[in-house]
Design an enzyme around this catalytic site. Sequence first.
Site, PDB file in Angstrom:
ATOM      1  N   CYS A  60       0.877  -1.166   0.000  1.00 42.98           N
ATOM      2  CA  CYS A  60       0.000   0.000   0.000  1.00 42.98           C
ATOM      3  C   CYS A  60       0.919   1.221   0.000  1.00 42.98           C
ATOM      4  O   CYS A  60       2.132   1.066  -0.128  1.00 42.98           O
ATOM      5  CB  CYS A  60      -0.971  -0.013   1.176  1.00 42.98           C
ATOM      6  SG  CYS A  60      -0.215  -0.048   2.804  1.00 42.98           S
TER       7      CYS A  60
HETATM    8  O1  LIG Z   1      -0.787   3.410   2.851  1.00 45.39           O
HETATM    9  C1  LIG Z   1      -1.950   3.148   2.992  1.00 45.39           C
HETATM   10  C2  LIG Z   1      -2.453   2.552   4.257  1.00 45.39           C
HETATM   11  O2  LIG Z   1      -1.418   2.373   5.189  1.00 45.39           O
HETATM   12  C3  LIG Z   1      -2.926   3.445   1.920  1.00 45.39           C
HETATM   13  O3  LIG Z   1      -2.412   3.036   0.699  1.00 45.39           O
HETATM   14  C4  LIG Z   1      -3.205   4.947   1.885  1.00 45.39           C
HETATM   15  O4  LIG Z   1      -3.729   5.341   3.150  1.00 45.39           O
HETATM   16  C5  LIG Z   1      -4.204   5.289   0.784  1.00 45.39           C
HETATM   17  O5  LIG Z   1      -5.381   4.588   1.012  1.00 45.39           O
HETATM   18  P1  LIG Z   1      -6.790   5.123   0.487  1.00 45.39           P
HETATM   19  O6  LIG Z   1      -6.648   5.270  -0.999  1.00 45.39           O
HETATM   20  O7  LIG Z   1      -7.746   4.056   0.923  1.00 45.39           O
HETATM   21  O8  LIG Z   1      -7.016   6.424   1.165  1.00 45.39           O
END
Ligand SMILES: O=C(CO)[C@H](O)[C@H](O)COP(=O)(O)O
Length: 143
Positions: A60
Site C-alpha cells: 500500500c
Molecule cells: O498506505 C496506505 C495505508 O497504510 C494506503 O495506501 C493509503 O492510506 C491510501 O489509502 P486510500 O486510498 O484508501 O485512502
Amino acid sequence: MKIAFAADDRNATTDAVLAFLSEAGHEVLLPATSDDWPELGAAVGRAVTDGDADFGVVMCWTGTGTAIAANKVPGVRAALAWDTWIAAGARKWNDANVLALSLKRLAPDVAVEITEVFLSGIAPDARESANIARLGELDEPRR
Ligand SMILES: O=C(CO)[C@H](O)[C@H](O)COP(=O)(O)O
C-alpha cells in the site's frame, strides 16, 4: 512457490514486483476482493494461514496499513521491509510469512530486490523458535 499478492494502488513499483514474481516462476494468487487496504491485507494473510499460499506480499502507499491488517489474522507474521537486510532478518529472526512494502517510497528495483531476498529461501534461525512460538501464543485470546 505460491505467493498471495495484493496492492491497493498500482504503479511502476507494484508492476515491477508482480513481474518479478511471475518471472521467478512463482504462482501469483490474488485473493483480495476489495481495493481497501484493510481487506486486502487480511485476504493475503488468510491465504497464507489457510495454506493456499506459501508466502504473502502486500503493498500500500506506506506498507503499514496492509501489514497491520495482515497481522490481525492469527498465524500471520507480516514484516514491513524497506531494505534487503530488514527482509532477510524478517525471515531469519521472525519467520515472517508476509512481506509488506511501501509502493510510494520504494523504487521498483529496490522493491524487487527486497522481495527476491525475502523469498530466497532464508531459513528461520532455530534459536528463535521459542520466540516464534510465543508469537503464536499471543494469537490466543487472553484468559
Ligand atoms: O498506505 C496506505 C495505508 O497504510 C494506503 O495506501 C493509503 O492510506 C491510501 O489509502 P486510500 O486510498 O484508501 O485512502
